[in-house]
Design an enzyme around this catalytic site. Structure first.
Site, PDB file in Angstrom:
ATOM      1  N   CYS A   1      -4.689   2.409  -3.697  1.00 34.68           N
ATOM      2  CA  CYS A   1      -3.441   2.929  -3.110  1.00 34.68           C
ATOM      3  C   CYS A   1      -2.303   1.931  -3.277  1.00 34.68           C
ATOM      4  O   CYS A   1      -1.483   1.748  -2.370  1.00 34.68           O
ATOM      5  CB  CYS A   1      -3.620   3.296  -1.645  1.00 34.68           C
ATOM      6  SG  CYS A   1      -4.784   4.632  -1.399  1.00 34.68           S
TER       7      CYS A   1
ATOM      8  N   GLN B   1      -4.612  -5.368   6.714  1.00 32.84           N
ATOM      9  CA  GLN B   1      -5.592  -6.300   6.164  1.00 32.84           C
ATOM     10  C   GLN B   1      -5.620  -7.623   6.909  1.00 32.84           C
ATOM     11  O   GLN B   1      -6.509  -8.445   6.682  1.00 32.84           O
ATOM     12  CB  GLN B   1      -5.304  -6.570   4.685  1.00 32.84           C
ATOM     13  CG  GLN B   1      -5.483  -5.360   3.791  1.00 32.84           C
ATOM     14  CD  GLN B   1      -6.921  -4.873   3.725  1.00 32.84           C
ATOM     15  OE1 GLN B   1      -7.859  -5.652   3.868  1.00 32.84           O
ATOM     16  NE2 GLN B   1      -7.113  -3.581   3.509  1.00 32.84           N
TER      17      GLN B   1
ATOM     18  N   LYS C   1     -10.405  -0.898  10.350  1.00 39.49           N
ATOM     19  CA  LYS C   1     -10.525  -2.086   9.504  1.00 39.49           C
ATOM     20  C   LYS C   1     -10.783  -3.335  10.339  1.00 39.49           C
ATOM     21  O   LYS C   1     -10.906  -4.433   9.811  1.00 39.49           O
ATOM     22  CB  LYS C   1      -9.257  -2.256   8.665  1.00 39.49           C
ATOM     23  CG  LYS C   1      -9.100  -1.217   7.549  1.00 39.49           C
ATOM     24  CD  LYS C   1      -7.985  -1.644   6.627  1.00 39.49           C
ATOM     25  CE  LYS C   1      -7.470  -0.671   5.611  1.00 39.49           C
ATOM     26  NZ  LYS C   1      -8.137   0.481   5.215  1.00 39.49           N
TER      27      LYS C   1
ATOM     28  N   HIS D   1       0.870  -1.184   0.000  1.00 33.41           N
ATOM     29  CA  HIS D   1       0.000   0.000   0.000  1.00 33.41           C
ATOM     30  C   HIS D   1       0.912   1.242   0.000  1.00 33.41           C
ATOM     31  O   HIS D   1       2.018   1.191   0.541  1.00 33.41           O
ATOM     32  CB  HIS D   1      -0.849  -0.047   1.267  1.00 33.41           C
ATOM     33  CG  HIS D   1      -1.922   0.979   1.374  1.00 33.41           C
ATOM     34  ND1 HIS D   1      -1.669   2.296   1.687  1.00 33.41           N
ATOM     35  CD2 HIS D   1      -3.266   0.881   1.222  1.00 33.41           C
ATOM     36  CE1 HIS D   1      -2.814   2.965   1.739  1.00 33.41           C
ATOM     37  NE2 HIS D   1      -3.797   2.127   1.455  1.00 33.41           N
TER      38      HIS D   1
ATOM     39  N   ASP E   1       2.969  -4.678   7.754  1.00 35.55           N
ATOM     40  CA  ASP E   1       1.717  -3.943   7.594  1.00 35.55           C
ATOM     41  C   ASP E   1       0.583  -4.931   7.862  1.00 35.55           C
ATOM     42  O   ASP E   1       0.314  -5.824   7.050  1.00 35.55           O
ATOM     43  CB  ASP E   1       1.637  -3.387   6.166  1.00 35.55           C
ATOM     44  CG  ASP E   1       0.327  -2.655   5.901  1.00 35.55           C
ATOM     45  OD1 ASP E   1      -0.590  -2.708   6.758  1.00 35.55           O
ATOM     46  OD2 ASP E   1       0.216  -2.032   4.825  1.00 35.55           O
TER      47      ASP E   1
END
Lengths: 412, 148
Positions: free
Chosen positions: A369, A204, A227, A125, A201
């Site tokens: 993104c 997700q 999220k 991202h 990261d």
């Protein structure tokens, strides 16, 4: 003992009772943001109604309550992640993007010099790309990328070569476009073998599968609350205690100081050092409630449910449209999460999403993104459907019917 | 579905499937790129102006049906027009998209727009207005460059 039942989860989400454009709302954009259950909304409401005060300052009763609620949220997050050093390793930021900026500006600026390499991947991202380019432009580090194979996996065949001169590897646990789940432990071992650190990261991954920082053996983790069924306005940055203790502050101001005089300042200990100004207190309370809600569902059950939804959707997209809907991501649920990007020849993702909206179906069009990844596959945009714990196979029914309509309208 | 029929009129789908004036022009024609950073749409306008007249215009790029149809309709609307006339068409179109009365254009306004009136339905879908205006903003920039 979990009592996971996606229909009960769905009952907790007020927005999913709405009717949009004459259809029941079909929410398939949990990859962009998730819908909070009643428990999260009520926890924040109760906080503002009864306990609101500034934290870490007042000595009165409600200030103590607000501080306790804020710190309880930190402890809940530490438990949820199995953080090896506990709550003091949990730093509240604005969002996942700010967490990466903190990493680059604080750890990066203090530990990297011209010529040092930060190794990213082509499926990152922009939040895990742009801060590193900013640092490159400021101090001359090199930013390098692990490629992505034609079957949507990280190309690790030349990893040893790519790791040369690398001080930090920063990689997504799960691609927000492809759904690909990356081998975090393998990358941690490879990075550590050359004396580099691994940042992950988790934007997700944290809401869709169990997270165990001890098993992952990474050094930093970043994600957002919104999220994972929590509110917007708060993110998390986790780092190993020893690394955090050695890092200079990122933002300066109230709350992050040890002492201030006309001659300068000293920094507070971690985590206060990285939480300048009044923090997002109500949002932390909401995040704490979201964590407890997810723990109640059990992340293993959430992961199994979403794997079932994803396998069903991949099969039916293929069967019903006979290959005309091209999946941009792994074709099975092996090392893959519930984010499904697709491309339909002759119908632009924007137009797909517009027609789907008329059916009350929410999907996301665009580059997500992740422009380097789009370029890698020769795309400008995809349409993306993504699941959450409240998703059902009936959501996929609505998606398929709406896609049929879009393809008819555009003659695809 | 009446709302969608307003957006995806037959003229728009026709210009999307069979875009007019696709291609490139060599210098001295000016070349200007326009991007919509939010959705990834892109357009390149090639513009040839001789003696104050738009003698030729070509377009390349990728994007949704609205952005691509709008650019195609735009090229047909300004080709052969004087620069002043082209600027007037841009003004009329942008009024349609974002003017203070950006709701229902009057019959005389619609007549002035000709085929471009097919894009009037876009106003009902606010997030798509930027798709429709991308080509026009790029053309404005190209006209500015030819007058430099």
């Amino acid at each position: 003992m979990s009592t996971f039942d996606p229909r009960l989860v769905r009952g907790d989400i007020a927005q999913l009772k709405r009717v949009v454009n004459g259809y029941p709302l079909t929410y398939l954009d949990s990859g962009a943001t998730s819908l909070p259950p009643r428990a999260v909304v009520e926890a924040m409401d109760r906080y503002y109604a009864l306990h609101h005060a500034n934290v870490h300052r007042g000595v009165y009763q409600t200030a103590a309550e607000a501080t306790a609620l804020y710190e309880d949220a930190r402890s809940a997050v530490a438990r949820f992640l199995n953080a090896p050093g506990g709550a003091s390793e949990i730093i509240f930021t604005k969002n996942c993007t700010e967490s990466f900026n903190l990493l680059a500006r604080s750890w990066g600026a203090a530990n990297l010099t011209a010529g040092d390499v930060v190794l990213l991947t082509e499926m990152e991202h922009h939040a895990n790309i742009v801060p590193w380019f900013q640092l490159r432009d400021a101090i001359g580090i090199e930013v390098r990328f692990i490629g992505v194979t034609d079957d949507f996996r990280l190309d690790l065949t030349n990893l040893d070569e790519l790791l040369r001169g690398v001080k930090l590897v920063s990689v997504t646990a799960m691609s927000n476009v492809l759904g690909t789940i990356n081998p975090i432990r393998e990358l941690a071992d490879a990075a550590h073998a050359v004396g580099a650190l691994l940042a992950v990261d988790g934007a997700q991954s944290v809401a869709h599968s169990p997270t165990d920082l001890v098993a992952m053996d990474c050094d930093f983790l970043a994600f957002s609350a919104h999220k994972m069924l929590g509110p917007t306005g708060i993110g998390v940055f986790w780092g190993r205690q020893a690394l955090l203790d050695a890092m200079p502050p990122f933002l300066g101001g109230g709350g992050m100081i040890g002492d201030v005089s006309v001659n300068g300042f000293t920094s507070a200990p971690v985590p206060a050092r990285f939480e300048a100004g009044t923090p997002p207190i109500a949002e932390a309370v909401g995040l704490g409630a979201a964590v407890r809600y997810l723990e109640g569902l059990s992340m293993a059950h959430v992961a199994a449910h979403e794997a079932h939804l994803t396998a069903d959707a991949l099969t039916r997209l293929n069967d019903r449209f006979d290959g005309r809907v091209r999946i941009i991501g792994p074709s099975t649920v092996d090392r893959r999460g519930g984010v499904i990007s697709f491309d339909i020849e002759g119908v632009h993702p924007h137009d797909i999403s517009q027609v789907l909206d008329q059916h009350g179906v929410c999907v996301r069009p665009g580059h997500h993104c992740a422009k380097p990844l789009m370029k890698r596959f020769g795309l400008n945009a995809t349409a993306r459907a993504s699941f959450g714990p409240y998703s059902l196979t009936s959501d996929t029914d609505a998606l398929l019917d709406a896609l049929d309509d879009a393809m008819t309208m555009f003659g695809a | 579905m009446s709302g969608l029929d307003d957006l995806y009129r037959e003229i728009i789908l026709d210009h999307y499937r069979t875009p007019r004036n696709r291609g490139e022009l060599d210098p001295p024609a000016v070349r200007v790129e326009g991007f919509n950073p939010l959705c990834g749409d892109e357009i390149v306008v090639y513009l040839a102006v001789t003696d104050g007249v738009v003698t030729d215009i070509k377009l390349t790029g990728q994007g949704c049906s609205i952005s691509q149809a709008s650019s195609s309709l735009m090229s047909a609307a300004v080709k052969g027009k004087s620069v002043d006339e082209a600027r007037a068409v841009i003004g009329t179109f942008k009024d349609l998209m974002m003017g203070p009365s950006a709701t229902e254009p009057t019959p005389s306004e619609l007549r002035k727009l000709g085929e471009l009136a097919a894009l009037a339905g876009v106003v009902k879908f606010p997030v798509r207005i930027k798709c429709a205006t991308l080509a026009w903003n790029t053309l404005t920039q190209a006209l500015d460059e030819t007058s430099n």
